[in-house]
Design a protein around this motif. Structure first.
Motif, PDB file in Angstrom:
ATOM      1  N   THR A  68       5.756   3.832   0.815  1.00 32.15           N
ATOM      2  CA  THR A  68       5.187   2.520   0.492  1.00 32.15           C
ATOM      3  C   THR A  68       5.495   1.526   1.609  1.00 32.15           C
ATOM      4  O   THR A  68       6.590   1.534   2.172  1.00 32.15           O
TER       5      THR A  68
ATOM      6  N   TRP B  65       0.120   3.377   8.264  1.00 32.55           N
ATOM      7  CA  TRP B  65       0.920   2.403   7.540  1.00 32.55           C
ATOM      8  C   TRP B  65       2.183   2.059   8.321  1.00 32.55           C
ATOM      9  O   TRP B  65       2.656   2.865   9.122  1.00 32.55           O
TER      10      TRP B  65
ATOM     11  N   VAL C 268       5.791   1.627   6.901  1.00 30.32           N
ATOM     12  CA  VAL C 268       6.394   1.918   5.591  1.00 30.32           C
ATOM     13  C   VAL C 268       7.902   1.660   5.600  1.00 30.32           C
ATOM     14  O   VAL C 268       8.573   1.863   6.611  1.00 30.32           O
TER      15      VAL C 268
ATOM     16  N   GLU D 221       9.625   2.306   2.265  1.00 31.05           N
ATOM     17  CA  GLU D 221      10.143   3.027   1.096  1.00 31.05           C
ATOM     18  C   GLU D 221       9.677   4.464   1.123  1.00 31.05           C
ATOM     19  O   GLU D 221       8.537   4.751   1.508  1.00 31.05           O
TER      20      GLU D 221
ATOM     21  N   SER E  72       0.845  -1.182   0.000  1.00 30.59           N
ATOM     22  CA  SER E  72       0.000   0.000   0.000  1.00 30.59           C
ATOM     23  C   SER E  72       0.887   1.242   0.000  1.00 30.59           C
ATOM     24  O   SER E  72       1.958   1.242   0.600  1.00 30.59           O
ATOM     25  N   THR E  73       0.440   2.281  -0.705  1.00 28.06           N
ATOM     26  CA  THR E  73       1.213   3.516  -0.810  1.00 28.06           C
ATOM     27  C   THR E  73       0.415   4.695  -0.286  1.00 28.06           C
ATOM     28  O   THR E  73      -0.786   4.799  -0.558  1.00 28.06           O
TER      29      THR E  73
ATOM     30  N   SER F 107       0.349   8.765  -0.616  1.00 35.85           N
ATOM     31  CA  SER F 107       0.851   9.942  -1.332  1.00 35.85           C
ATOM     32  C   SER F 107       0.177  11.149  -0.731  1.00 35.85           C
ATOM     33  O   SER F 107      -1.052  11.265  -0.805  1.00 35.85           O
TER      34      SER F 107
ATOM     35  N   VAL G  19       5.738  10.355  -0.795  1.00 34.32           N
ATOM     36  CA  VAL G  19       5.243   9.051  -1.253  1.00 34.32           C
ATOM     37  C   VAL G  19       5.940   7.963  -0.431  1.00 34.32           C
ATOM     38  O   VAL G  19       7.153   7.798  -0.522  1.00 34.32           O
TER      39      VAL G  19
END
Ligand SMILES: Nc1nc2c(c(=O)[nH]1)N[C@H]1C(S)=C(S)[C@@H](COP(=O)(O)O)O[C@H]1N2
Ligand SMILES: [Mo]
Length: 199
Positions: free
Chosen positions: A89, A132, A134, A136, A69-70, A72, A87
């Motif tokens: 990920t 999230w 994350v 990345e 899931s990303t 932005s 952004v």
């Protein structure tokens, strides 16, 4: 000459700036209480425990096998910088909680970093596609100073809620203050309400 579309873009950006914040542009300040831990992917784990039906831990490989899931959008630090159009990920916290299944009495989450840093959140703030884990940033591995291998990301709250070097989400019934919350930061930290510090 200033064109209409240029003015339009500018006002759209200022609409995205919560009260008392400024645009940090392309820079990304580092704010860490601790020394940056040395990444060790072989021993890295992410655990969901506390008031859950099943305690679940993922290794680095296992968490990458979950549906990705990303996010932005923008991030907002209590020290008044905001950064537009980031952004990130990783995996939605909904997916992690879906595996562990919070008990009906679970109402809050304590996020724990491998370093001992903690931050508390209502369960409602980390569910519904708003949080999230994350690894990345802008398509590159998250830099260690910014929480790599992986950090929590809760972009609708001030950035101190986004624990770097995340290792554990502990589901609890009673709210209790995390690291900065014990030191006078606001319990929830909504940037649009300017919930910076306790009254
Ligand atoms: N483990 C840990 N997580 C942390 C912090 C910290 O000191 N340690 N600082 C918080 C604060 S106050 C902010 S503003 C952001 C900073 O993230 P950055 O250094 O990637 O900008 O991380 C948050 N998460
Ligand atoms: Mo911060």
């Amino acid at each position: 000459m200033v064109t209409g579309s240029f003015i339009g873009r500018r006002s759209e950006r200022s609409d995205r700036l919560p009260p008392g914040q400024h645009d940090t542009g392309r820079s990304w300040p580092v704010l860490s209480y601790e020394t940056t831990p040395k990444p060790d992917l072989a021993s890295w784990t992410m655990t969901v425990d506390g008031l859950v039906e099943a305690v679940v831990s993922w290794t680095w490989d296992e968490i990458h096998g979950l549906p990705g899931s990303t996010y932005s959008g923008d991030i907002h630090c209590v020290t008044t910088w905001s950064k537009f159009d980031t952004v990130f990920t990783g995996v939605s916290v909904d997916v992690l909680l879906g595996a562990a299944v919070p008990s009906p009495s679970a109402a809050f989450v304590m996020a724990h970093s491998s370093t001992g840093y903690t931050t508390n959140l209502p369960l409602a703030d980390v569910t519904g596609g708003r949080a999230w884990v994350v690894w990345e940033f802008d398509g590159q591995p998250l830099a260690p100073v910014h929480g790599g291998p992986a950090r929590l990301l809760v972009p609708h709250l001030y950035f101190w809620k986004s624990a770097k070097w995340i290792s554990r989400l502990e589901l609890v019934e009673q709210d209790r203050p995390g690291f900065w919350e014990q030191r006078g930061y606001h319990d929830r930290g909504d940037p649009w309400q300017e919930e910076r510090y306790q009254a």
